[in-house]
Design a protein around this motif. Sequence first.
Motif, PDB file in Angstrom:
ATOM      1  N   ASN A  26       0.841  -1.199   0.000  1.00 22.37           N
ATOM      2  CA  ASN A  26       0.000   0.000   0.000  1.00 22.37           C
ATOM      3  C   ASN A  26       0.879   1.254   0.000  1.00 22.37           C
ATOM      4  N   LEU A  27       1.219   1.727  -1.185  1.00 23.99           N
ATOM      5  CA  LEU A  27       2.133   2.869  -1.322  1.00 23.99           C
ATOM      6  C   LEU A  27       1.494   4.168  -0.848  1.00 23.99           C
ATOM      7  N   GLU A  28       0.196   4.312  -1.034  1.00 22.98           N
ATOM      8  CA  GLU A  28      -0.495   5.520  -0.568  1.00 22.98           C
ATOM      9  C   GLU A  28      -0.440   5.599   0.961  1.00 22.98           C
ATOM     10  N   LEU A  29      -0.671   4.485   1.614  1.00 23.05           N
ATOM     11  CA  LEU A  29      -0.606   4.455   3.069  1.00 23.05           C
ATOM     12  C   LEU A  29       0.813   4.729   3.555  1.00 23.05           C
ATOM     13  N   PHE A  30       1.811   4.194   2.832  1.00 21.48           N
ATOM     14  CA  PHE A  30       3.198   4.447   3.206  1.00 21.48           C
ATOM     15  C   PHE A  30       3.506   5.943   3.155  1.00 21.48           C
ATOM     16  N   GLN A  31       3.045   6.622   2.114  1.00 18.53           N
ATOM     17  CA  GLN A  31       3.303   8.058   1.998  1.00 18.53           C
ATOM     18  C   GLN A  31       2.651   8.844   3.134  1.00 18.53           C
ATOM     19  N   LYS A  32       1.457   8.441   3.525  1.00 18.26           N
ATOM     20  CA  LYS A  32       0.796   9.092   4.661  1.00 18.26           C
ATOM     21  C   LYS A  32       1.588   8.873   5.941  1.00 18.26           C
ATOM     22  N   LEU A  33       2.070   7.662   6.134  1.00 19.50           N
ATOM     23  CA  LEU A  33       2.893   7.355   7.307  1.00 19.50           C
ATOM     24  C   LEU A  33       4.182   8.168   7.274  1.00 19.50           C
ATOM     25  N   TYR A  34       4.823   8.189   6.124  1.00 14.97           N
ATOM     26  CA  TYR A  34       6.074   8.935   5.956  1.00 14.97           C
ATOM     27  C   TYR A  34       5.885  10.413   6.277  1.00 14.97           C
ATOM     28  N   GLN A  35       4.848  11.023   5.698  1.00 20.58           N
ATOM     29  CA  GLN A  35       4.600  12.448   5.931  1.00 20.58           C
ATOM     30  C   GLN A  35       4.255  12.719   7.397  1.00 20.58           C
ATOM     31  N   GLY A  36       3.470  11.847   8.002  1.00 21.06           N
ATOM     32  CA  GLY A  36       3.133  12.011   9.413  1.00 21.06           C
ATOM     33  C   GLY A  36       4.355  11.922  10.306  1.00 21.06           C
ATOM     34  N   LEU A  37       5.241  10.981  10.009  1.00 22.83           N
ATOM     35  CA  LEU A  37       6.469  10.855  10.798  1.00 22.83           C
ATOM     36  C   LEU A  37       7.346  12.089  10.638  1.00 22.83           C
ATOM     37  N   LEU A  38       7.427  12.623   9.426  1.00 22.02           N
ATOM     38  CA  LEU A  38       8.198  13.850   9.214  1.00 22.02           C
ATOM     39  C   LEU A  38       7.656  14.983  10.088  1.00 22.02           C
ATOM     40  N   GLN A  39       6.338  15.089  10.162  1.00 19.08           N
ATOM     41  CA  GLN A  39       5.730  16.138  10.984  1.00 19.08           C
ATOM     42  C   GLN A  39       6.057  15.944  12.465  1.00 19.08           C
ATOM     43  N   GLU A  40       6.355  14.710  12.850  1.00 18.66           N
ATOM     44  CA  GLU A  40       6.721  14.416  14.237  1.00 18.66           C
ATOM     45  C   GLU A  40       8.242  14.484  14.453  1.00 18.66           C
ATOM     46  N   GLY A  41       8.981  14.854  13.415  1.00 21.11           N
ATOM     47  CA  GLY A  41      10.427  14.980  13.539  1.00 21.11           C
ATOM     48  C   GLY A  41      11.195  13.692  13.309  1.00 21.11           C
ATOM     49  N   ILE A  42      10.543  12.701  12.718  1.00 19.84           N
ATOM     50  CA  ILE A  42      11.197  11.420  12.439  1.00 19.84           C
ATOM     51  C   ILE A  42      11.398  11.293  10.936  1.00 19.84           C
ATOM     52  N   TYR A  43      12.646  11.158  10.512  1.00 24.48           N
ATOM     53  CA  TYR A  43      12.942  10.996   9.090  1.00 24.48           C
ATOM     54  C   TYR A  43      13.183   9.528   8.797  1.00 24.48           C
ATOM     55  N   MET A  44      12.397   9.011   7.871  1.00 21.39           N
ATOM     56  CA  MET A  44      12.581   7.653   7.369  1.00 21.39           C
ATOM     57  C   MET A  44      12.895   7.780   5.881  1.00 21.39           C
ATOM     58  N   ALA A  45      13.364   6.714   5.288  1.00 17.58           N
ATOM     59  CA  ALA A  45      13.578   6.722   3.843  1.00 17.58           C
ATOM     60  C   ALA A  45      12.247   7.002   3.151  1.00 17.58           C
ATOM     61  N   PRO A  46      12.226   7.847   2.130  1.00 22.46           N
ATOM     62  CA  PRO A  46      10.976   8.267   1.509  1.00 22.46           C
ATOM     63  C   PRO A  46      10.329   7.231   0.590  1.00 22.46           C
ATOM     64  N   SER A  47      10.988   6.132   0.339  1.00 22.29           N
ATOM     65  CA  SER A  47      10.432   5.106  -0.541  1.00 22.29           C
ATOM     66  C   SER A  47      10.046   3.874   0.267  1.00 22.29           C
ATOM     67  N   ALA A  48       8.925   3.296  -0.097  1.00 22.66           N
ATOM     68  CA  ALA A  48       8.461   2.071   0.569  1.00 22.66           C
ATOM     69  C   ALA A  48       9.372   0.886   0.267  1.00 22.66           C
ATOM     70  N   PHE A  49      10.288   1.050  -0.650  1.00 21.63           N
ATOM     71  CA  PHE A  49      11.156  -0.054  -1.052  1.00 21.63           C
ATOM     72  C   PHE A  49      12.571   0.059  -0.486  1.00 21.63           C
ATOM     73  N   GLU A  50      12.781   0.988   0.429  1.00 24.16           N
ATOM     74  CA  GLU A  50      14.081   1.146   1.066  1.00 24.16           C
ATOM     75  C   GLU A  50      14.044   0.533   2.463  1.00 24.16           C
ATOM     76  N   VAL A  51      15.208   0.343   3.029  1.00 27.38           N
ATOM     77  CA  VAL A  51      15.304  -0.208   4.381  1.00 27.38           C
ATOM     78  C   VAL A  51      15.808   0.865   5.338  1.00 27.38           C
ATOM     79  N   GLY A  52      15.640   0.611   6.613  1.00 29.20           N
ATOM     80  CA  GLY A  52      16.149   1.495   7.651  1.00 29.20           C
ATOM     81  C   GLY A  52      17.183   0.763   8.490  1.00 29.20           C
ATOM     82  N   PHE A  53      17.960   1.514   9.201  1.00 27.02           N
ATOM     83  CA  PHE A  53      19.000   0.935  10.046  1.00 27.02           C
ATOM     84  C   PHE A  53      19.008   1.627  11.400  1.00 27.02           C
ATOM     85  N   MET A  54      19.343   0.898  12.414  1.00 18.99           N
ATOM     86  CA  MET A  54      19.614   1.464  13.733  1.00 18.99           C
ATOM     87  C   MET A  54      21.103   1.293  13.985  1.00 18.99           C
ATOM     88  N   SER A  55      21.621   2.116  14.888  1.00 24.79           N
ATOM     89  CA  SER A  55      23.037   1.983  15.234  1.00 24.79           C
ATOM     90  C   SER A  55      23.203   2.180  16.731  1.00 24.79           C
TER      91      SER A  55
END
Length: 77
Positions: A26-55
């Motif tokens: 669900n790419l539309e839902l991913f974009q909504k999640l992405y934009q909402g997280l940005l508004q909360e100060g959390i940056y994630m990769a902008p594509s639903a096909f990318e991965v994230g990492f913790m360190s």
Amino acid sequence: IGSMFHLWLGDPQQPAQNYAETKASNLELFQKLYQGLLQEGIYMAPSAFEVGFMSSTHTKVEVEKTCDAFKKVIAAL
């Protein structure tokens, strides 16, 4: 692997097993999640096909802030 993670937004009863199924997420839902997280100060990769990492620089504070942001944004979707 290890600290790598991926967000896949699809049917939890049928997890993606290949490229075609992953692409059908669900790419539309991913974009909504992405934009909402940005508004909360959390940056994630902008594509639903990318991965994230913790360190090791991510402390309990960052992890809790991220979890809180996810909960808030998901509740609003």
